[in-house]
Design a protein around this motif. Structure first.
Motif, PDB file in Angstrom:
ATOM      1  N   ALA A   9      43.118 -30.328  86.364  1.00  0.00           N
ATOM      2  CA  ALA A   9      43.538 -29.544  87.531  1.00  0.00           C
ATOM      3  C   ALA A   9      42.629 -28.338  87.697  1.00  0.00           C
ATOM      4  O   ALA A   9      42.314 -27.647  86.727  1.00  0.00           O
ATOM      5  N   ASP A  10      42.231 -28.084  88.927  1.00  0.00           N
ATOM      6  CA  ASP A  10      41.422 -26.900  89.212  1.00  0.00           C
ATOM      7  C   ASP A  10      41.669 -26.505  90.660  1.00  0.00           C
ATOM      8  O   ASP A  10      41.975 -27.355  91.510  1.00  0.00           O
ATOM      9  N   LEU A  51      51.936 -26.745  89.986  1.00  0.00           N
ATOM     10  CA  LEU A  51      51.392 -28.073  89.731  1.00  0.00           C
ATOM     11  C   LEU A  51      52.263 -29.162  90.361  1.00  0.00           C
ATOM     12  O   LEU A  51      53.488 -29.109  90.262  1.00  0.00           O
ATOM     13  N   PRO A  52      51.655 -30.180  90.958  1.00  0.00           N
ATOM     14  CA  PRO A  52      52.406 -31.289  91.544  1.00  0.00           C
ATOM     15  C   PRO A  52      52.790 -32.324  90.483  1.00  0.00           C
ATOM     16  O   PRO A  52      52.423 -33.505  90.568  1.00  0.00           O
ATOM     17  N   LEU A  53      53.505 -31.865  89.460  1.00  0.00           N
ATOM     18  CA  LEU A  53      53.900 -32.718  88.343  1.00  0.00           C
ATOM     19  C   LEU A  53      55.384 -32.510  88.053  1.00  0.00           C
ATOM     20  O   LEU A  53      55.904 -31.413  88.250  1.00  0.00           O
ATOM     21  N   ALA A  78      43.919 -27.788  82.142  1.00  0.00           N
ATOM     22  CA  ALA A  78      44.294 -26.816  83.169  1.00  0.00           C
ATOM     23  C   ALA A  78      43.118 -25.891  83.452  1.00  0.00           C
ATOM     24  O   ALA A  78      42.635 -25.201  82.561  1.00  0.00           O
ATOM     25  N   GLY A  79      42.670 -25.883  84.706  1.00  0.00           N
ATOM     26  CA  GLY A  79      41.446 -25.162  85.029  1.00  0.00           C
ATOM     27  C   GLY A  79      40.250 -25.910  84.475  1.00  0.00           C
ATOM     28  O   GLY A  79      39.406 -25.338  83.779  1.00  0.00           O
ATOM     29  N   LEU A  98      43.272 -33.167  90.004  1.00  0.00           N
ATOM     30  CA  LEU A  98      44.215 -32.542  90.922  1.00  0.00           C
ATOM     31  C   LEU A  98      43.618 -31.255  91.475  1.00  0.00           C
ATOM     32  O   LEU A  98      43.214 -30.379  90.697  1.00  0.00           O
ATOM     33  N   LEU A  99      43.564 -31.127  92.779  1.00  0.00           N
ATOM     34  CA  LEU A  99      43.203 -29.865  93.405  1.00  0.00           C
ATOM     35  C   LEU A  99      44.485 -29.052  93.495  1.00  0.00           C
ATOM     36  O   LEU A  99      45.304 -29.256  94.391  1.00  0.00           O
TER      37      LEU A  99
END
Length: 245
Positions: A101-102, A129-131, A77-78, A122-123
């Motif tokens: 993801a960032d 989050l798209p999860l 994450a980040g 993932l942008l």
């Protein structure tokens, strides 16, 4: 069903922002803080790793603390330029799933170029989050807390996408005192990374702090996803209280 993550060379775009209403008083402020974070990292992405060339072994050691097993799913994450992605991939093996993801496209571009094939990128805002729920076995987050517009909201979102018993590592390659000295500032009592502040913040979001280390050469807080479901209500907004690395 959420959109599957794209390949490392084509990061998935973030979900659309929520519609603005007069009662959603912090929407504009949140978006502005997110934009400032993007702008800060966008111009630094290409040279970021060169500023901290000796951090690799510390990242690998922190990843090892997550005790990942082959076949597990883990989110960075980040993820920034992706320094944690190779050890995360090595830990879960070819049968595992590594996501990075960032919120800054330039950082993801560097991650894809430096570590091709290591992860699905993932942008996305870590607070949206798209999860699906309970999709992850572990979350690794390096330097994340300092840059979140709303740390409570983001930690609750990370709990949503983590299964009960999942592990969380909040990491920085130097401790709070060393980081403060680097920037010529003093530690303040409201620093969210301080254990007395972090423990209740994590608990409210659905995490139980299990280990806490704040030494000159490493900051590492380990937590476990609690069995209880995270409340549907977004946690109250909490100020950041920490400087940029």
């Amino acid at each position: 069903m959420p959109t599957p993550p794209a390949s490392p060379t084509s990061p998935t775009p973030p979900p659309p922002p929520p519609a603005h209403t007069d009662t959603d008083t912090d929407t504009d402020e949140y978006a502005a803080e997110l934009a400032r974070t993007r702008a800060f990292f966008a111009v630094r992405a290409a040279d970021w790793d060169a500023k901290f060339p000796d951090d690799g072994p510390r990242y690998a050691a922190a990843v090892a603390e997550l005790a990942l097993r082959p076949g597990e799913s883990v989110l960075d994450a980040g993820c920034g330029t992706g320094r944690a992605l190779p050890p995360l991939r090595a830990a879960v093996g070819p049968a595992g799933r590594v996501l990075g993801a960032d919120v800054t496209p330039e950082m993801l571009h560097e991650a894809a170029a430096r570590h091709p094939g290591a992860a699905e990128l993932l942008l996305a805002d870590c607070a949206r989050l798209p999860l699906p729920e309970a999709a992850l076995d572990a979350v690794f987050a390096a330097g994340l807390i300092s840059h979140l517009p709303d740390p409570a909201r983001a930690l609750a979102e990370l709990a949503r996408v983590a299964r009960p018993g999942a592990r969380l590592a909040l990491f920085h390659p130097v401790g709070r005192a060393a980081l403060a000295a680097r920037h010529g500032r003093a530690l303040t009592p409201d620093d969210l990374r301080a254990e007395p502040n972090l423990r209740p913040l994590l608990a409210a979001a659905g995490w139980r702090l299990t280990s806490y280390t704040d030494a000159d050469d490493r900051y590492l807080a380990l937590a476990e996803r609690t069995p209880e479901r995270t409340p549907d209500r977004t946690p109250d907004r909490t100020p950041g209280g920490a400087a940029r690395p």
